[in-house]
Enzyme design. Structure first.
Site, PDB file in Angstrom:
ATOM      1  N   PHE A   1      -1.609  13.237  29.764  1.00 14.95           N
ATOM      2  CA  PHE A   1      -2.310  12.763  28.598  1.00 14.95           C
ATOM      3  C   PHE A   1      -2.861  11.364  28.856  1.00 14.95           C
ATOM      4  O   PHE A   1      -3.706  11.205  29.717  1.00 14.95           O
ATOM      5  CB  PHE A   1      -1.411  12.951  27.371  1.00 14.95           C
ATOM      6  CG  PHE A   1      -1.351  14.424  26.997  1.00 14.95           C
ATOM      7  CD1 PHE A   1      -1.981  14.871  25.849  1.00 14.95           C
ATOM      8  CD2 PHE A   1      -0.756  15.366  27.815  1.00 14.95           C
ATOM      9  CE1 PHE A   1      -1.999  16.222  25.529  1.00 14.95           C
ATOM     10  CE2 PHE A   1      -0.769  16.718  27.506  1.00 14.95           C
ATOM     11  CZ  PHE A   1      -1.386  17.147  26.354  1.00 14.95           C
ATOM     12  N   ASN A   2      -2.430  10.318  28.226  1.00 20.37           N
ATOM     13  CA  ASN A   2      -3.078   9.011  28.403  1.00 20.37           C
ATOM     14  C   ASN A   2      -2.113   8.006  29.013  1.00 20.37           C
ATOM     15  O   ASN A   2      -1.328   7.374  28.302  1.00 20.37           O
ATOM     16  CB  ASN A   2      -3.606   8.496  27.063  1.00 20.37           C
ATOM     17  CG  ASN A   2      -4.808   9.282  26.587  1.00 20.37           C
ATOM     18  OD1 ASN A   2      -4.682  10.459  26.246  1.00 20.37           O
ATOM     19  ND2 ASN A   2      -5.975   8.662  26.568  1.00 20.37           N
TER      20      ASN A   2
ATOM     21  N   ILE B   1      -2.313   5.745  38.938  1.00 21.39           N
ATOM     22  CA  ILE B   1      -1.196   6.689  38.856  1.00 21.39           C
ATOM     23  C   ILE B   1      -0.653   6.988  40.249  1.00 21.39           C
ATOM     24  O   ILE B   1       0.560   7.095  40.448  1.00 21.39           O
ATOM     25  CB  ILE B   1      -1.640   7.979  38.151  1.00 21.39           C
ATOM     26  CG1 ILE B   1      -2.229   7.672  36.777  1.00 21.39           C
ATOM     27  CG2 ILE B   1      -0.454   8.937  37.986  1.00 21.39           C
ATOM     28  CD1 ILE B   1      -2.921   8.843  36.114  1.00 21.39           C
TER      29      ILE B   1
ATOM     30  N   LYS C   1     -11.796  19.296  35.852  1.00 20.87           N
ATOM     31  CA  LYS C   1     -10.361  19.568  35.891  1.00 20.87           C
ATOM     32  C   LYS C   1     -10.079  21.042  35.623  1.00 20.87           C
ATOM     33  O   LYS C   1      -9.259  21.676  36.297  1.00 20.87           O
ATOM     34  CB  LYS C   1      -9.626  18.688  34.876  1.00 20.87           C
ATOM     35  CG  LYS C   1      -9.662  17.194  35.189  1.00 20.87           C
ATOM     36  CD  LYS C   1      -9.012  16.879  36.524  1.00 20.87           C
ATOM     37  CE  LYS C   1      -8.924  15.380  36.783  1.00 20.87           C
ATOM     38  NZ  LYS C   1      -8.311  15.061  38.094  1.00 20.87           N
TER      39      LYS C   1
ATOM     40  N   SER D   1      -5.547  17.341  33.500  1.00 18.49           N
ATOM     41  CA  SER D   1      -5.746  16.492  32.325  1.00 18.49           C
ATOM     42  C   SER D   1      -5.693  17.309  31.049  1.00 18.49           C
ATOM     43  O   SER D   1      -6.032  18.500  31.031  1.00 18.49           O
ATOM     44  CB  SER D   1      -7.112  15.795  32.439  1.00 18.49           C
ATOM     45  OG  SER D   1      -7.512  15.229  31.208  1.00 18.49           O
ATOM     46  N   ALA D   2      -5.301  16.651  29.970  1.00 21.63           N
ATOM     47  CA  ALA D   2      -5.308  17.294  28.663  1.00 21.63           C
ATOM     48  C   ALA D   2      -6.713  17.652  28.216  1.00 21.63           C
ATOM     49  O   ALA D   2      -6.885  18.456  27.291  1.00 21.63           O
ATOM     50  CB  ALA D   2      -4.658  16.369  27.628  1.00 21.63           C
TER      51      ALA D   2
ATOM     52  N   ASP E   1     -12.647   9.416  52.420  1.00 21.68           N
ATOM     53  CA  ASP E   1     -13.036  10.181  51.238  1.00 21.68           C
ATOM     54  C   ASP E   1     -12.592  11.620  51.495  1.00 21.68           C
ATOM     55  O   ASP E   1     -12.988  12.228  52.498  1.00 21.68           O
ATOM     56  CB  ASP E   1     -14.552  10.112  51.056  1.00 21.68           C
ATOM     57  CG  ASP E   1     -15.001  10.663  49.715  1.00 21.68           C
ATOM     58  OD1 ASP E   1     -14.528  11.755  49.343  1.00 21.68           O
ATOM     59  OD2 ASP E   1     -15.828  10.020  49.042  1.00 21.68           O
TER      60      ASP E   1
ATOM     61  N   ASN F   1     -12.283   2.981  43.451  1.00 15.03           N
ATOM     62  CA  ASN F   1     -11.816   2.386  42.191  1.00 15.03           C
ATOM     63  C   ASN F   1     -10.383   1.883  42.336  1.00 15.03           C
ATOM     64  O   ASN F   1      -9.553   2.018  41.438  1.00 15.03           O
ATOM     65  CB  ASN F   1     -11.902   3.404  41.049  1.00 15.03           C
ATOM     66  CG  ASN F   1     -11.772   2.738  39.686  1.00 15.03           C
ATOM     67  OD1 ASN F   1     -12.215   1.616  39.488  1.00 15.03           O
ATOM     68  ND2 ASN F   1     -11.133   3.420  38.748  1.00 15.03           N
TER      69      ASN F   1
ATOM     70  N   GLY G   1     -18.240  13.028  24.035  1.00 15.83           N
ATOM     71  CA  GLY G   1     -17.187  13.766  24.738  1.00 15.83           C
ATOM     72  C   GLY G   1     -15.786  13.544  24.203  1.00 15.83           C
ATOM     73  O   GLY G   1     -14.842  14.211  24.628  1.00 15.83           O
TER      74      GLY G   1
ATOM     75  N   TYR H   1     -16.145  15.590  32.986  1.00 22.69           N
ATOM     76  CA  TYR H   1     -14.853  15.248  33.603  1.00 22.69           C
ATOM     77  C   TYR H   1     -13.827  16.339  33.323  1.00 22.69           C
ATOM     78  O   TYR H   1     -13.160  16.847  34.235  1.00 22.69           O
ATOM     79  CB  TYR H   1     -14.353  13.905  33.072  1.00 22.69           C
ATOM     80  CG  TYR H   1     -12.891  13.662  33.358  1.00 22.69           C
ATOM     81  CD1 TYR H   1     -12.459  13.330  34.636  1.00 22.69           C
ATOM     82  CD2 TYR H   1     -11.931  13.779  32.345  1.00 22.69           C
ATOM     83  CE1 TYR H   1     -11.104  13.130  34.907  1.00 22.69           C
ATOM     84  CE2 TYR H   1     -10.593  13.580  32.606  1.00 22.69           C
ATOM     85  CZ  TYR H   1     -10.178  13.260  33.885  1.00 22.69           C
ATOM     86  OH  TYR H   1      -8.846  13.069  34.139  1.00 22.69           O
TER      87      TYR H   1
END
Length: 329
Positions: free
Chosen positions: A177-178, A12, A152, A124-125, A58, A35, A291, A148
């Site tokens: 969302f996704n 993103i 958030k 995040s949702a 970092d 990542n 989860g 996770y």
């Protein structure tokens, strides 16, 4: 504006850098590449036609973050850097709490110290927990279902408290969302290191033959076909939402859902991918993943009204662009 983008080499973050530059802003990227890949920076530069200042650090390391703030006149921060796999967070909670919370505190502390007034947080949702859909920004947040999501939610509370205590520190909490899809150039997209945690890169790698088959986690949810329902949003729409958020950042705490407002099941997404790209995706249904919740989609009216932002790309666009990126077209 001169904007520090943490995690800017990631999925993103890289698309947001492209959108920021297209909107006339300058970006500084900080990423530890845990990542992501350094080659992504070159691709951002190729798409945008502008060079990027990049720091391989970092952002949990306060001294290294301080060096960036001392060297550059930063107007705002967009904070993407963080661990993000729901399943992994269940098995490695300490890694998630340390990385995601400390990075938020280190960055906000630097902003206060250097009088940087704009902070956009990648939330995040998952903060809604197993709430009633569609999720609205003003609904009470239920207990999150995984570490996770809890990182958030905790980061949101930290930033809200800091903003209340520091009048000049304005925050936008973007609950998205996704994200799926890729840039239309095919140069950047979701390219995780190792086996993917997210659905779309798993689909594309199975379609390409890099992985044998897709695992669908659960077929007994109370949904249209028993598989989980999510609000899939094209990553370019999401990136453009971040540009609007930092440009129109109001004083205090601002919270926005970034999604399409429509739910699509896992099976519906797989079948759309197969149909649009004319390729098979072998899959098997396995047990539910720890989860996960049954259904998750957004009420997106607030972002449209206050930011003038709305997702415009379709699920068909998402699967087409994802496959184009995977094939390097």
């Amino acid at each position: 504006m001169n904007i520090l983008v943490t995690g800017g080499a990631g999925y993103i973050g890289s698309h947001t850098c492209v959108s920021l530059i297209a909107a006339g802003h300058d970006v500084i990227v900080a990423d530890n590449l845990c990542n992501s890949k350094i080659e992504t920076i070159d691709k951002i530069e190729k798409i945008s036609g502008k060079s990027i200042i990049f720091y391989e650090i970092d952002v949990t390391e306060e001294s290294k973050v301080e060096e960036i703030f001392l060297k550059h006149n930063i107007d705002g921060v967009i904070h993407f850097a963080g661990l993000k796999a729901v399943g992994e967070s269940v098995s490695k909670p300490l890694d998630y709490y340390y990385n995601n919370l400390v990075s938020t505190m280190v960055l906000s502390k630097a902003c206060i110290r250097h009088r940087v007034s704009k902070f956009v947080f990648s939330s995040s949702a998952t903060v809604y927990g197993d709430n009633k859909v569609p999720f609205k920004e003003d609904m009470p947040l239920l207990e999150t279902t995984n570490p996770y999501g809890e990182t958030k939610a905790m980061s949101e509370r930290i930033l809200s408290d800091i903003s209340k205590a520091n009048e000049g520190f304005s925050v936008s909490l973007l609950r998205y969302f996704n994200p799926v899809g890729a840039h239309e150039s095919g140069l950047i997209g979701e390219d995780p290191n190792g086996i993917p945690n997210n659905l779309m890169p798993f689909i594309t790698q199975v379609a390409k033959g890099k992985l044998k088959k897709l695992s669908i986690f659960g077929s007994d949810y109370d949904t249209v076909d028993g598989t989980g329902v999510r609000d899939y949003i094209h990553v370019v729409d999401l990136a453009e939402g971040h540009v609007k958020a930092i440009e129109k950042l109001e004083k205090g705490i601002n919270i926005y859902n970034l999604g399409t407002g429509k739910g699509t099941s896992v099976l519906e997404l797989v079948e759309t991918f197969k149909r649009i790209n004319n390729i098979d995706v072998p899959y098997e249904v396995v047990d539910r993943r720890p989860g996960d919740i049954a259904s998750c989609y957004a009420d997106v009216s607030k972002a449209e009204y206050e930011l003038g932002w709305k997702a415009v790309r379709t699920v068909e666009d998402m699967v087409r662009d994802s496959w184009r990126f995977e094939m390097g077209v």
